[in-house]
Design a protein around this motif. Structure first.
Motif, PDB file in Angstrom:
ATOM      1  N   ALA A 157    -144.735 -65.595  21.855  1.00 53.70           N
ATOM      2  CA  ALA A 157    -144.367 -64.683  20.779  1.00 53.70           C
ATOM      3  C   ALA A 157    -142.993 -64.066  21.028  1.00 53.70           C
ATOM      4  CB  ALA A 157    -145.416 -63.592  20.634  1.00 53.70           C
ATOM      5  N   THR A 158    -142.651 -63.886  22.309  1.00 51.53           N
ATOM      6  CA  THR A 158    -141.367 -63.283  22.658  1.00 51.53           C
ATOM      7  C   THR A 158    -140.205 -64.220  22.409  1.00 51.53           C
ATOM      8  OG1 THR A 158    -142.382 -61.855  24.332  1.00 51.53           O
ATOM      9  CG2 THR A 158    -140.025 -62.290  24.552  1.00 51.53           C
ATOM     10  N   ILE A 159    -140.353 -65.489  22.767  1.00 52.78           N
ATOM     11  CA  ILE A 159    -139.199 -66.394  22.750  1.00 52.78           C
ATOM     12  C   ILE A 159    -139.155 -67.336  21.561  1.00 52.78           C
ATOM     13  CG2 ILE A 159    -139.168 -66.324  25.278  1.00 52.78           C
ATOM     14  CD1 ILE A 159    -140.092 -69.261  25.230  1.00 52.78           C
ATOM     15  N   SER A 160    -140.252 -67.487  20.802  1.00 55.49           N
ATOM     16  CA  SER A 160    -140.274 -68.523  19.767  1.00 55.49           C
ATOM     17  C   SER A 160    -139.203 -68.297  18.704  1.00 55.49           C
ATOM     18  CB  SER A 160    -141.654 -68.605  19.121  1.00 55.49           C
ATOM     19  OG  SER A 160    -142.024 -67.385  18.525  1.00 55.49           O
ATOM     20  N   ALA A 161    -139.054 -67.063  18.222  1.00 55.19           N
ATOM     21  CA  ALA A 161    -138.077 -66.808  17.163  1.00 55.19           C
ATOM     22  C   ALA A 161    -136.637 -66.982  17.652  1.00 55.19           C
ATOM     23  CB  ALA A 161    -138.291 -65.418  16.576  1.00 55.19           C
ATOM     24  N   PRO A 162    -136.213 -66.304  18.747  1.00 58.01           N
ATOM     25  CA  PRO A 162    -134.830 -66.506  19.186  1.00 58.01           C
ATOM     26  C   PRO A 162    -134.556 -67.922  19.668  1.00 58.01           C
ATOM     27  CG  PRO A 162    -136.032 -65.176  20.781  1.00 58.01           C
ATOM     28  CD  PRO A 162    -136.894 -65.287  19.567  1.00 58.01           C
ATOM     29  N   LEU A 163    -135.527 -68.539  20.340  1.00 54.84           N
ATOM     30  CA  LEU A 163    -135.332 -69.906  20.809  1.00 54.84           C
ATOM     31  C   LEU A 163    -135.223 -70.868  19.631  1.00 54.84           C
ATOM     32  CD1 LEU A 163    -135.155 -71.779  23.267  1.00 54.84           C
ATOM     33  CD2 LEU A 163    -137.637 -72.026  23.153  1.00 54.84           C
ATOM     34  N   GLY A 164    -136.073 -70.673  18.634  1.00 55.64           N
ATOM     35  CA  GLY A 164    -135.980 -71.505  17.444  1.00 55.64           C
ATOM     36  C   GLY A 164    -134.640 -71.365  16.752  1.00 55.64           C
ATOM     37  N   SER A 165    -134.136 -70.143  16.692  1.00 58.23           N
ATOM     38  CA  SER A 165    -132.838 -69.902  16.064  1.00 58.23           C
ATOM     39  C   SER A 165    -131.717 -70.617  16.811  1.00 58.23           C
ATOM     40  CB  SER A 165    -132.558 -68.395  16.020  1.00 58.23           C
ATOM     41  OG  SER A 165    -131.305 -68.131  15.466  1.00 58.23           O
ATOM     42  N   LEU A 166    -131.721 -70.506  18.136  1.00 57.79           N
ATOM     43  CA  LEU A 166    -130.683 -71.152  18.935  1.00 57.79           C
ATOM     44  C   LEU A 166    -130.785 -72.670  18.864  1.00 57.79           C
ATOM     45  CD1 LEU A 166    -130.649 -68.851  22.109  1.00 57.79           C
ATOM     46  CD2 LEU A 166    -128.807 -69.119  20.425  1.00 57.79           C
ATOM     47  N   LEU A 167    -132.005 -73.195  19.010  1.00 53.94           N
ATOM     48  CA  LEU A 167    -132.188 -74.639  18.965  1.00 53.94           C
ATOM     49  C   LEU A 167    -131.856 -75.190  17.587  1.00 53.94           C
ATOM     50  CD1 LEU A 167    -135.506 -75.028  20.998  1.00 53.94           C
ATOM     51  CD2 LEU A 167    -133.214 -75.717  21.713  1.00 53.94           C
ATOM     52  N   GLY A 168    -132.196 -74.426  16.549  1.00 56.91           N
ATOM     53  CA  GLY A 168    -131.870 -74.864  15.201  1.00 56.91           C
ATOM     54  C   GLY A 168    -130.372 -75.002  15.000  1.00 56.91           C
ATOM     55  N   ALA A 169    -129.605 -74.090  15.606  1.00 55.44           N
ATOM     56  CA  ALA A 169    -128.148 -74.165  15.502  1.00 55.44           C
ATOM     57  C   ALA A 169    -127.586 -75.327  16.315  1.00 55.44           C
ATOM     58  CB  ALA A 169    -127.529 -72.849  15.968  1.00 55.44           C
ATOM     59  N   MET A 170    -128.248 -75.670  17.420  1.00 57.74           N
ATOM     60  CA  MET A 170    -127.733 -76.706  18.317  1.00 57.74           C
ATOM     61  C   MET A 170    -128.173 -78.109  17.919  1.00 57.74           C
ATOM     62  SD  MET A 170    -128.413 -74.675  21.916  1.00 57.74           S
ATOM     63  CE  MET A 170    -128.050 -76.127  22.902  1.00 57.74           C
ATOM     64  N   ILE A 171    -129.460 -78.286  17.614  1.00 57.65           N
ATOM     65  CA  ILE A 171    -129.998 -79.627  17.368  1.00 57.65           C
ATOM     66  C   ILE A 171    -130.712 -79.742  16.022  1.00 57.65           C
ATOM     67  CG2 ILE A 171    -130.217 -80.193  19.814  1.00 57.65           C
ATOM     68  CD1 ILE A 171    -133.150 -79.466  19.699  1.00 57.65           C
ATOM     69  N   GLY A 172    -130.623 -78.716  15.190  1.00 58.52           N
ATOM     70  CA  GLY A 172    -131.253 -78.754  13.878  1.00 58.52           C
ATOM     71  C   GLY A 172    -132.707 -78.323  13.939  1.00 58.52           C
ATOM     72  N   TRP A 173    -133.256 -77.947  12.790  1.00 58.56           N
ATOM     73  CA  TRP A 173    -134.628 -77.443  12.775  1.00 58.56           C
ATOM     74  C   TRP A 173    -135.628 -78.529  13.137  1.00 58.56           C
ATOM     75  CZ3 TRP A 173    -138.502 -79.257   9.602  1.00 58.56           C
ATOM     76  CH2 TRP A 173    -138.137 -80.007   8.484  1.00 58.56           C
ATOM     77  N   ARG A 174    -135.321 -79.779  12.794  1.00 59.18           N
ATOM     78  CA  ARG A 174    -136.232 -80.859  13.155  1.00 59.18           C
ATOM     79  C   ARG A 174    -136.262 -81.063  14.665  1.00 59.18           C
ATOM     80  NH1 ARG A 174    -137.712 -83.795   8.567  1.00 59.18           N
ATOM     81  NH2 ARG A 174    -136.405 -83.377   6.727  1.00 59.18           N
ATOM     82  N   GLY A 175    -135.110 -80.977  15.290  1.00 61.83           N
ATOM     83  CA  GLY A 175    -135.059 -81.094  16.747  1.00 61.83           C
ATOM     84  C   GLY A 175    -135.816 -79.977  17.433  1.00 61.83           C
ATOM     85  N   ALA A 176    -135.712 -78.768  16.875  1.00 60.64           N
ATOM     86  CA  ALA A 176    -136.438 -77.632  17.450  1.00 60.64           C
ATOM     87  C   ALA A 176    -137.941 -77.874  17.402  1.00 60.64           C
ATOM     88  CB  ALA A 176    -136.071 -76.351  16.706  1.00 60.64           C
TER      89      ALA A 176
END
Length: 399
Positions: A157-176
């Motif tokens: 719950a702590t990391i899913s939102a910020p990690l998803g945001s960062l990964l989405g910027a780096m590898i796209g939402w599908r990659g996340a």
């Protein structure tokens, strides 16, 4: 020499506590929760890619919650003849399949199919987890094992939102979303190796769980839980479009805000543990009231970055601590029916997440973000009133 799989008999803990199995379940909890809430920080790119609104994209959370509700109420009865090890492995397999479908989905309907499968996995796993842990470890170690599962929940719950945001910027939402697949496969393999055979026990029906609502204190408590999670997720689901479109922050600041909110939540979980013994109902009443105040504050300062940042830290601190309080209430209110009560609570929470995200999305699209945040504040205020009524009733019955 062939070693036969270890079987758990009714009421008999496994040899050596099967702690490896508990850790494998903790990894599965982490993956489930991260998968469930990752769309919160990816609504904008999902909506853009699939050609839908942010409100429609937010229904990816709603549909998983809807299927989790149905599964948590019905799974025990539907699988009453099956070994619990096989059921858990099947649910973890659905988690992996969901990640693959969401990653490859070319359209919005197929995305929703993948999210529905995730809902089955979430509802089924949580509804069985406590009962399975109680059969894996000796009675004296059950609290420690349950705390370990909740740690996986809290970290995700702590990391899913910020990690998803960062990964989405780096590898796209599908990659996340695809990153869920190898972690889920690791959890599946670990469970295959470590989980012993778990002979089925008599399963309860959905009506058997729902009968608990005939007790007024339980009904009031569940109503408070329902409105708490509805109010929380009516606002939380649409934080990214609010922060981007209203507050005007970039992706780096957005990720920092979500991470700070998550870390504040972890701190809130630790802090509330020291107060529950003496101030249970004070916390169950006070937390949603404070969260309602923060939702109203965001209506006033929504365009100012620093006050919004401070309000979100407070929101994270309170919102993550609240479920710990209601879990403690459940253990006191239903000490002899914790399994049935736990199934009901899972259903109520998932229903609340579904309803909150759905109503919030409809209002976000049709009436604007202010209506969504006002709805959140009203629901949270209702949760405080229901908790107050439950406290007064319990006081009268103890007198």
């Amino acid at each position: 020499m062939t070693i036969a799989p270890m079987t758990v008999m009714d009421g008999e803990p496994t040899r050596r506590g099967a702690w490896s199995a508990v850790f494998s379940m903790t990894l599965c909890v982490f993956t489930l929760i991260a998968s469930e809430f990752m769309p919160v920080s990816l609504l904008t790119p999902i909506a853009t890619d699939l050609g839908v609104t942010e409100g429609h994209a937010g229904q990816a959370i709603s549909i998983s919650g809807l299927f989790a509700v149905a599964t948590s109420l019905c799974l025990a009865g539907l699988t009453r003849r099956l070994d619990r090890r096989a059921v858990v492995l099947g649910l973890t397999g659905l988690l992996v399949l969901s990640g693959i479908i969401v990653t490859l989905s070319p359209s919005y309907p197929l995305l929703m199919v993948g999210r529905a499968l995730l809902g089955v996995a979430v509802g089924g796993f949580w509804s069985l987890s406590t009962a399975i842990v109680m059969r894996l470890v000796p009675q004296a170690e059950v609290p420690k094992a349950l705390a370990l599962l909740n740690a996986g929940n809290a970290v995700a719950a702590t990391i899913s939102a910020p990690l998803g945001s960062l990964l989405g910027a780096m590898i796209g939402w599908r990659g996340a979303f695809f990153l869920v697949v190898p972690v889920g496969l690791l959890a599946l393999l670990w469970q295959w190796i470590s989980l012993p055979a778990l002979a089925p026990r008599a399963g309860g029906s959905a009506l058997g769980v729902l009968r608990l609502l005939g007790r007024r204190p339980i009904a009031l408590g569940m109503a408070a839980i329902l409105m708490l999670f509805m109010g929380q997720f009516a606002l939380f689901t649409y934080l990214r479009p609010f922060l981007e479109q209203v507050t005007g922050v970039g992706i780096e600041t957005l990720s920092l805000m979500l991470l700070a909110m998550g870390l504040a939540g972890a701190a809130g979980t630790v802090a509330i543990g020291h107060l529950l013994g003496r101030r249970l109902f004070s916390l169950l009443i006070g937390i949603p009231l404070l969260m309602a105040g923060l939702a109203l504050l965001l209506l006033v300062v929504g365009r100012a970055e620093a006050p919004v940042f401070a309000a979100l830290i407070g929101w994270g601190f309170l919102g993550t601590a609240a479920p710990v309080g209601w879990g403690t209430w459940l253990s006191r209110a239903l000490p002899d029916e914790a399994e049935a009560g736990g199934g009901l609570q899972v259903a109520v929470i998932q229903l609340a997440i579904t309803a909150g995200a759905s109503l919030g999305g409809l209002m976000f699209d049709s009436l604007g973000w202010q209506a969504t945040f006002l709805l959140s504040a009203m629901l949270l205020g209702g949760s405080a009133l229901a908790a107050l009524a439950a406290w007064r009733l319990s006081e009268r019955r103890q007198a």
